[in-house]
Design an enzyme around this catalytic site. Structure first.
Site, PDB file in Angstrom:
ATOM      1  N   ARG A 125       0.664  -1.154  -0.164  1.00 55.54           N
ATOM      2  CA  ARG A 125      -0.055  -0.034  -0.083  1.00 55.54           C
ATOM      3  C   ARG A 125       0.806   1.255   0.079  1.00 55.54           C
ATOM      4  O   ARG A 125       1.955   1.221   0.324  1.00 55.54           O
ATOM      5  CB  ARG A 125      -1.072   0.024   1.208  1.00 55.54           C
ATOM      6  CG  ARG A 125      -1.736  -1.209   1.391  1.00 55.54           C
ATOM      7  CD  ARG A 125      -2.595  -1.052   2.719  1.00 55.54           C
ATOM      8  NE  ARG A 125      -3.624  -2.358   2.696  1.00 55.54           N
ATOM      9  CZ  ARG A 125      -2.969  -3.558   3.383  1.00 55.54           C
ATOM     10  NH1 ARG A 125      -1.951  -3.716   3.864  1.00 55.54           N
ATOM     11  NH2 ARG A 125      -4.156  -4.510   3.382  1.00 55.54           N
ATOM     12  N   LYS A 149      -1.518  -3.073   7.997  1.00 47.54           N
ATOM     13  CA  LYS A 149      -2.647  -2.656   8.998  1.00 47.54           C
ATOM     14  C   LYS A 149      -2.456  -3.164  10.254  1.00 47.54           C
ATOM     15  O   LYS A 149      -2.185  -4.509  10.389  1.00 47.54           O
ATOM     16  CB  LYS A 149      -3.925  -2.829   8.443  1.00 47.54           C
ATOM     17  CG  LYS A 149      -3.999  -1.794   7.039  1.00 47.54           C
ATOM     18  CD  LYS A 149      -5.609  -2.202   6.616  1.00 47.54           C
ATOM     19  CE  LYS A 149      -5.783  -1.215   5.496  1.00 47.54           C
ATOM     20  NZ  LYS A 149      -7.144  -1.564   4.962  1.00 47.54           N
ATOM     21  N   HIS A 215      -2.905   2.596  -5.584  1.00 46.35           N
ATOM     22  CA  HIS A 215      -3.351   1.258  -5.572  1.00 46.35           C
ATOM     23  C   HIS A 215      -3.357   0.451  -6.700  1.00 46.35           C
ATOM     24  O   HIS A 215      -3.899  -0.907  -6.571  1.00 46.35           O
ATOM     25  CB  HIS A 215      -4.914   1.523  -4.840  1.00 46.35           C
ATOM     26  CG  HIS A 215      -5.217   0.849  -3.618  1.00 46.35           C
ATOM     27  ND1 HIS A 215      -4.592   0.371  -2.504  1.00 46.35           N
ATOM     28  CD2 HIS A 215      -6.226  -0.075  -3.797  1.00 46.35           C
ATOM     29  CE1 HIS A 215      -5.283  -0.350  -1.662  1.00 46.35           C
ATOM     30  NE2 HIS A 215      -6.256  -1.016  -2.567  1.00 46.35           N
ATOM     31  N   ARG A 218      -0.852  -1.991  -6.795  1.00 46.49           N
ATOM     32  CA  ARG A 218      -1.092  -3.182  -6.006  1.00 46.49           C
ATOM     33  C   ARG A 218      -2.194  -4.135  -6.754  1.00 46.49           C
ATOM     34  O   ARG A 218      -1.762  -5.269  -6.573  1.00 46.49           O
ATOM     35  CB  ARG A 218      -1.830  -2.245  -4.607  1.00 46.49           C
ATOM     36  CG  ARG A 218      -2.133  -3.451  -3.701  1.00 46.49           C
ATOM     37  CD  ARG A 218      -2.598  -2.868  -2.585  1.00 46.49           C
ATOM     38  NE  ARG A 218      -3.290  -3.740  -1.360  1.00 46.49           N
ATOM     39  CZ  ARG A 218      -2.676  -4.429  -0.684  1.00 46.49           C
ATOM     40  NH1 ARG A 218      -1.528  -4.510  -0.396  1.00 46.49           N
ATOM     41  NH2 ARG A 218      -3.298  -5.045   0.203  1.00 46.49           N
ATOM     42  N   HIS A 241      -3.790  -9.017   3.688  1.00 43.13           N
ATOM     43  CA  HIS A 241      -5.138  -9.176   3.660  1.00 43.13           C
ATOM     44  C   HIS A 241      -5.569  -9.916   5.071  1.00 43.13           C
ATOM     45  O   HIS A 241      -5.122 -10.885   5.289  1.00 43.13           O
ATOM     46  CB  HIS A 241      -5.713  -9.785   2.416  1.00 43.13           C
ATOM     47  CG  HIS A 241      -5.892  -8.948   1.507  1.00 43.13           C
ATOM     48  ND1 HIS A 241      -6.028  -9.454   0.063  1.00 43.13           N
ATOM     49  CD2 HIS A 241      -5.766  -7.650   1.281  1.00 43.13           C
ATOM     50  CE1 HIS A 241      -5.834  -8.372  -0.664  1.00 43.13           C
ATOM     51  NE2 HIS A 241      -5.947  -7.509   0.075  1.00 43.13           N
ATOM     52  N   TYR A 250      -9.006 -11.290  -6.659  1.00 46.49           N
ATOM     53  CA  TYR A 250      -7.726 -11.145  -7.690  1.00 46.49           C
ATOM     54  C   TYR A 250      -7.685 -12.652  -8.222  1.00 46.49           C
ATOM     55  O   TYR A 250      -7.147 -12.539  -9.561  1.00 46.49           O
ATOM     56  CB  TYR A 250      -6.366 -11.046  -6.984  1.00 46.49           C
ATOM     57  CG  TYR A 250      -6.644  -9.680  -6.264  1.00 46.49           C
ATOM     58  CD1 TYR A 250      -6.564  -8.449  -7.158  1.00 46.49           C
ATOM     59  CD2 TYR A 250      -6.570  -9.520  -4.978  1.00 46.49           C
ATOM     60  CE1 TYR A 250      -6.602  -7.254  -6.675  1.00 46.49           C
ATOM     61  CE2 TYR A 250      -6.632  -8.122  -4.361  1.00 46.49           C
ATOM     62  CZ  TYR A 250      -6.620  -7.014  -5.420  1.00 46.49           C
ATOM     63  OH  TYR A 250      -6.764  -5.764  -4.630  1.00 46.49           O
TER      64      TYR A 250
END
Length: 255
Positions: A125, A149, A215, A218, A241, A250
């Site tokens: 990211r 994250k 993004h 990405r 994720h 994806y």
């Protein structure tokens, strides 16, 4: 005040359409469920977005709910009509010829070239890229440590061309006590806004008209890996994720 204005405008538009399409509907109790669904279908044919159609239905629903509550009509004809869904924004990713063109244009700037290579090789990211530190690069192990994250760390493999791009950038990187990997021309950490401008500049120079962003790079990484048959579990680990369902998107695009 804005809601009242919007609802009044939406109702006026519906009544105007009704006047042209159902001449026998001269009072609220004449309006049928089919009138409303036909109106929504008309809006869809006019390419009105789902979120806008949903708002117009909300105005109609509330209008007839009010009439029903004060006894002006026996039943709300909008009751039970399914709310139009908001369209899902498609994931924008670049074709090989598109991102190669961007890399070619950035070739004369070691920092910009390294940034694009890191995006395309790791799928991190923009916030993660801006927070990369010199100590996060393991040249011997050919890996990049990323803090994602929730401060969760993960490691991503780097190919030789990615490592070479970083080495070339480090050779001209400003001498500073700052340990962030990517710096601006003042020797300060490069911010997310600066990275977005950088990506947009090379996108525009490459003649790419789609709304590509960091993004999108990405998405490009993830789609390319899925096309090569990388397992969803490995892809989930690389992308950071929390939910495998997000990664599966994806896989479907790759297929």
């Amino acid at each position: 005040a804005s809601t009242i204005t919007a609802y009044a405008t939406d109702l006026a538009h519906f009544l105007s359409w009704l006047h042209c399409n159902n001449i026998v509907a001269t009072a609220p109790h004449h309006v049928q469920r089919a009138d409303i669904t036909d109106y929504l279908a008309h809006l869809a044919q006019q390419s009105l977005m789902g979120v806008s159609r949903a708002r117009k239905l909300a105005a109609i629903h509330e209008f007839f709910r009010f009439l029903e509550s004060n006894g002006s009509i026996n039943k709300n004809p909008a009751q039970g009509i399914e709310t139009p869904k908001k369209e899902k924004n498609g994931r924008v990713y670049l074709r090989p010829d598109e991102y190669r063109s961007m890399l070619s244009l950035a070739g004369g700037n070691p920092r910009d070239f390294a940034i694009l290579q890191v995006f395309l090789q790791t799928g991190i990211r923009v916030s993660e890229l801006c927070n990369l530190r010199l100590s996060d690069i393991d040249f011997a192990g050919r890996t990049l440590k990323v803090v994602g994250k929730g401060m969760v760390e993960r490691e991503i493999d780097l190919e030789k061309k990615g490592l070479d791009a970083i080495k070339n950038y480090l050779a001209i990187r400003p001498q500073t006590f700052e340990d962030r990997l990517f710096l601006n021309y003042q020797g300060q950490p490069l911010g997310e806004r600066g990275v977005r401008k950088l990506v947009r500049k090379y996108k525009d120079q490459a003649g790419i008209t789609k709304r590509a962003s960091p993004h999108s790079l990405r998405h490009t990484f993830a789609t390319a890996k899925a096309e090569k048959g990388v397992s969803p579990f490995q892809l989930q680990k690389w992308l950071g994720h929390a939910n495998l369902n997000t990664t599966q998107i994806y896989v479907h695009i790759g297929r």
